[in-house]
Design an enzyme around this catalytic site. Structure first.
Site, short mmCIF file in Angstrom:
data_model
loop_
_atom_site.label_atom_id
_atom_site.label_comp_id
_atom_site.label_asym_id
_atom_site.label_seq_id
_atom_site.Cartn_x
_atom_site.Cartn_y
_atom_site.Cartn_z
N GLY A 106 -25.60 -53.24 3.53
CA GLY A 106 -25.10 -52.12 4.31
C GLY A 106 -25.37 -52.21 5.79
N ASN B 7 -23.11 -53.02 7.96
CA ASN B 7 -21.95 -52.34 8.56
C ASN B 7 -22.07 -50.83 8.42
OD1 ASN B 7 -19.74 -54.17 9.67
ND2 ASN B 7 -20.31 -55.23 7.77
N HIS C 286 -13.15 -57.20 6.76
CA HIS C 286 -13.11 -58.51 6.12
C HIS C 286 -13.56 -59.56 7.14
CE1 HIS C 286 -11.87 -61.60 3.31
NE2 HIS C 286 -11.29 -62.23 4.33
N LEU D 50 -10.16 -52.54 -6.30
CA LEU D 50 -9.73 -51.18 -6.65
C LEU D 50 -8.36 -51.22 -7.31
CD1 LEU D 50 -10.97 -49.68 -3.30
CD2 LEU D 50 -11.92 -49.14 -5.55
N GLU E 276 -18.48 -57.89 13.55
CA GLU E 276 -18.18 -56.81 12.59
C GLU E 276 -18.85 -55.52 13.05
OE1 GLU E 276 -18.70 -57.53 8.39
OE2 GLU E 276 -18.50 -59.68 8.65
N ASP F 171 -6.89 -57.88 0.89
CA ASP F 171 -7.11 -58.36 2.26
C ASP F 171 -5.80 -58.47 3.04
OD1 ASP F 171 -9.85 -58.45 1.78
OD2 ASP F 171 -9.76 -60.49 1.03
C1 GRF Z 1 -19.45 -58.09 5.46
O1 GRF Z 1 -19.37 -59.43 5.81
C2 GRF Z 1 -18.07 -57.53 5.26
O2 GRF Z 1 -17.15 -58.09 6.13
C3 GRF Z 1 -17.79 -57.94 3.85
O3 GRF Z 1 -18.99 -57.76 3.16
C4 GRF Z 1 -20.08 -57.91 4.07
C5 GRF Z 1 -20.92 -56.67 3.98
O4 GRF Z 1 -22.11 -56.77 4.71
N1 GRF Z 1 -16.67 -57.20 3.34
P1 GRF Z 1 -23.05 -55.50 4.89
O5 GRF Z 1 -23.40 -54.99 3.49
O6 GRF Z 1 -22.32 -54.48 5.68
O7 GRF Z 1 -24.26 -56.02 5.58
#
Ligand code: GRF
Length: 219
Positions: free
Chosen positions: A14, A16, A111, A95, A176, A147
């Site tokens: 988590g 992100n 992604h 999903l 990201e 994607d």
């Molecule tokens: C990220 O690389 C995102 O792009 C992918 O899964 C990963 C999640 O990382 N879909 P985090 O759990 O947010 O650290």
């Protein structure tokens, strides 16, 4: 003005999610995180949400007889929490078409590639094997095809000679962490409009001379 109630779906650490929590902790941010759902009880992101005082739910896919039932439980939880937008942030379940249709235009994903290149798993490894010099990440609206879907924001990073998957993954994560809060701000601020397969962004900050070369020409 009312803030856009956002649900975040996670499966892992988590990082992100954390950037979305940090960005929306500013009361002036046009979105608020109303619920974090994990399909895994031990996902690190759950603790991040709890620390921030955000409601969490664990909905384990293993507790359901099929994908339809699992997705119906997700849908119910999101609607009960009043969510108007869903952010997939490292959510490692595919999903169903019905769920995706139900949230069409109101669900985004991040992604770790410059889509439409390198869809699917191990996008960073795919980029390394293809020998691209620029890699990156994409925030896009979710459509039934995996994607794919209208692109909101992309960020690029160089691929350096000697990179392995771990090094490139870490570099992509830094971008990201910039683009997901930005995308959420633009969407919740009502500045993103889907036209066909593309997003049109109102008053998008422009940097027409911005160039990213890899290798760079600064020597
Ligand atoms: C990220 O690389 C995102 O792009 C992918 O899964 C990963 C999640 O990382 N879909 P985090 O759990 O947010 O650290």
């Amino acid at each position: 003005m009312a803030r856009l109630k956002t649900g975040v779906l996670i499966s892992g650490s988590g990082t992100n999610l954390q950037t979305l929590i940090d960005a929306t902790s500013d009361p002036a941010h046009p979105a608020e995180i109303a619920l974090v759902i994990s399909n895994k009880p031990d996902a690190g992101g759950l603790e991040r949400a709890r620390k921030a005082g955000i409601p969490t739910r664990v909905i384990s896919h293993g507790d359901f007889s099929g994908r339809e039932d699992f997705d119906a439980a997700l849908d119910t939880a999101l609607r009960e929490a009043g969510c108007e937008l869903v952010c997939l942030a490292g959510f490692m379940r595919i999903l169903t078409g019905g769920f995706v249709e139900g949230w069409r235009g109101r669900m985004v994903n991040i992604h770790p590639s410059l889509l439409p290149s390198f869809r699917g798993l191990d996008a960073q490894g795919q980029a390394l094997r293809a020998g691209v010099r620029l890699a990156g990440a994409t925030v896009h609206f979710v459509v039934p095809e995996m994607d794919a879907g209208p692109i909101v924001v992309q960020g690029a990073v160089p691929v350096l000679d000697g990179d392995d998957t771990a090094a490139l993954t870490a570099r992509i994560l830094t971008v990201e962490h910039r683009i997901y809060p930005l995308a959420l701000k633009l969407i919740a601020g009502g500045r993103v409009h889907i036209e066909g397969d593309r997003c049109i962004i109102t008053d998008a900050p422009k940097n027409p001379d911005g160039r990213l070369l890899a290798p760079d020409d600064s020597d």
